[in-house]
Scaffold this active site. Structure first.
Site, short mmCIF file in Angstrom:
data_model
loop_
_atom_site.label_atom_id
_atom_site.label_comp_id
_atom_site.label_asym_id
_atom_site.label_seq_id
_atom_site.Cartn_x
_atom_site.Cartn_y
_atom_site.Cartn_z
NE ARG A 1 -3.23 -2.42 2.56
CZ ARG A 1 -4.52 -2.52 2.84
NH1 ARG A 1 -5.22 -1.44 3.09
NH2 ARG A 1 -5.09 -3.69 2.85
CB THR A 2 3.59 2.50 2.13
OG1 THR A 2 2.85 2.27 3.32
CG2 THR A 2 4.35 3.80 2.28
CE LYS B 1 23.16 -11.00 -7.36
NZ LYS B 1 22.81 -9.97 -8.35
NE ARG C 1 7.64 0.89 5.26
CZ ARG C 1 6.37 0.48 5.33
NH1 ARG C 1 6.09 -0.81 5.41
NH2 ARG C 1 5.39 1.34 5.32
CG HIS D 1 5.07 5.20 8.33
ND1 HIS D 1 5.46 5.75 7.12
CD2 HIS D 1 4.15 4.26 8.03
CE1 HIS D 1 4.79 5.15 6.13
NE2 HIS D 1 3.99 4.24 6.67
#
Ligand SMILES: [Zn+2]
Lengths: 155, 305
Positions: free
Chosen positions: B53-54, B82, B103, B131
């Site tokens: 969603r974000t 990696k 994020r 946030h």
């Protein structure tokens, strides 16, 4: 009493005397200095020595070693009343009270295991000094004064 | 906004917040006027943790400003797998984009990443940290429904790990808001957030029971209590049930109470609230687009100066 004191914590010729360390913090001061006895420095430690100013104090004498500013900065966090005496040829040639810095870098590990400073990233820990502790500049966690010693980044 | 990045709500002043909310209101009124605003610009989406969603919301916001997005894709198929550091990843993506959205599962990741890039960087959630873009849309929703001054708000649920709560609580210190925190003892606000609230002189009270404060509230902001926070399923059930609300619970509330939730919800808000005037969580989610458009517009325009 002075003689007795001398016996326990002998004079050094050249080096640093860290005096007026809060009682019980001497081993943490050694940890900050990275001294664990394996690299051969001559070190004397007095613990719970009577003190006019503090009631009881610890004292640490390190032969042949002067301290870096970042070491003094961290000592100031766990022993705010400490004084740093530089000794040359058995004489104290300089005596300074520790001053709490605004920021300490690279010496304290963040206790938050999920903090980015504990991941494998090309950064050094950085803490802002508060009135009664320090705060991680990255994750904002607060480490109280009495928890600083447990989070020293010394290997 | 005075700063180049949006990392933590603690850095936002009242003026910063109002600038974004006012711009969002302008966009809400006339979205078409912003359609070509950032044509030719590219937003880099770096999601080290799944959040459909974000990510979609930033993606949509950028496209509605006429811009484009590049997405590093799921972590499993990227160079991160990696062993590439975050510092390297953001420096590489910076070369493709005019701004970055990050994020990441670690607290402080956005603060660190911002030290390595010159383009504006938005923290879209760092572990249990902050946030702040969610907070801006929360504030927009609160302003529309209850006003931001002379506000009494209850914030309930997992306050310890809830990054949306940390950002919201710190942002609200800019306003004349009295904040009530309702949670189980074990999920109280973390020490650093309490420190900031105290240092700002905010009016704050902590509770374990909602009914102690429900009738006074203008806004009730509910968050999910996560099962994985509890070692024992029974402990979880005992606690979680206490912090669920339904239409019956809200009989004790003011008729004007606004109920919010950052979504997704599980069972903390009963569906029988959805059809009442209290329910504002879907409107809140929709507000993500104009608010994120406003935020990107401000940061990208600033970077052009
Ligand atoms: Zn940290």
């Amino acid at each position: 009493m002075t003689d007795d004191h001398q016996l326990r914590v002998s004079k050094i010729q050249n080096g640093t005397v860290i005096d007026h360390v809060a009682a019980g913090q001497a081993l943490n001061v050694l940890a900050i200095l990275g001294i664990d006895g394996t690299s051969g420095e001559a070190v004397s430690v007095g613990m719970n020595v009577p003190s006019d100013r503090l009631g009881r104090k610890d004292i640490v004498k390190v032969e042949g070693r002067e301290l870096s500013q970042s070491e003094v900065d961290v000592i100031s966090l766990i022993a705010p009343a400490a004084s740093i005496n530089i000794v040359r040829d058995y004489d104290v040639i300089e005596k300074n009270r520790v001053v709490r810095p605004d920021v300490v870098t690279g010496i304290i590990s963040c206790p938050n295991r999920n903090c980015i400073t504990n991941a494998d990233e090309p950064i050094t820990s950085r803490f802002t000094v508060l009135s009664d502790g320090v705060r991680c500049d990255y994750c904002e966690s607060i480490v109280r004064e009495d928890e600083v010693a447990a989070n020293l980044d010394v290997n | 906004m005075r700063q180049d990045h949006l990392i933590s709500a603690a850095h936002l002043s009242r003026e910063d917040i109002e600038a974004v909310l006012d711009r969002a209101a302008e966009i809400d009124d006339d979205t078409a006027a912003f359609r070509q605003r950032h044509a030719g610009k590219v937003l880099g989406l770096c999601f080290f943790e799944p959040s459909t969603r974000t990510r979609m919301s930033f993606d949509t916001a950028m496209k509605r400003l006429g811009g484009q997005t590049v997405d590093m894709g799921p972590v499993e198929s990227s160079s991160v797998k990696k062993g590439e550091t975050l510092a390297d990843t953001v420096r590489v993506v910076e070369g493709y984009a005019d701004a970055l959205v990050l994020r990441h599962p670690s607290e402080g990741a956005a603060t660190m990443a911002a030290e390595f890039v010159d383009v504006p960087l938005v923290n879209a959630g760092d572990g249990a940290g902050q946030h702040p873009s969610q907070t801006l849309l929360d504030l927009y929703t609160i302003r529309e429904n209850a006003g931001l001054d002379d506000l009494t708000i209850g914030i309930m649920g997992d306050l310890k790990y809830g990054r949306t709560v940390h950002s919201l609580a710190e942002a609200l210190t800019n306003f004349d808001a009295s904040q009530h925190f309702i949670s189980p003892e074990s999920l109280r606000l973390p020490r650093n957030v309490r420190y900031d609230l105290h240092a700002s002189g905010a009016q704050v009270k902590e509770h374990t029971e909602l009914d102690e404060v429900l009738p006074e509230l203008d806004v009730l902001y509910v968050t999910r209590i996560q099962r994985e926070r509890f070692p024992d399923e029974n402990e979880y059930r005992k606690v979680a049930g206490q912090y669920q609300i339904d239409a019956e619970t809200l009989k004790a509330a003011s008729d004007d109470l606004t109920v919010m939730h950052p979504l997704p919800r599980v069972d903390e808000i009963s569906p029988d609230i959805d059809d009442t005037d209290h329910a504002t969580y879907f409107e809140q989610a929709h507000n993500g687009i104009p608010v994120r458009m406003a935020l990107l517009d401000i940061l990208l325009s600033q970077a052009d100066d």
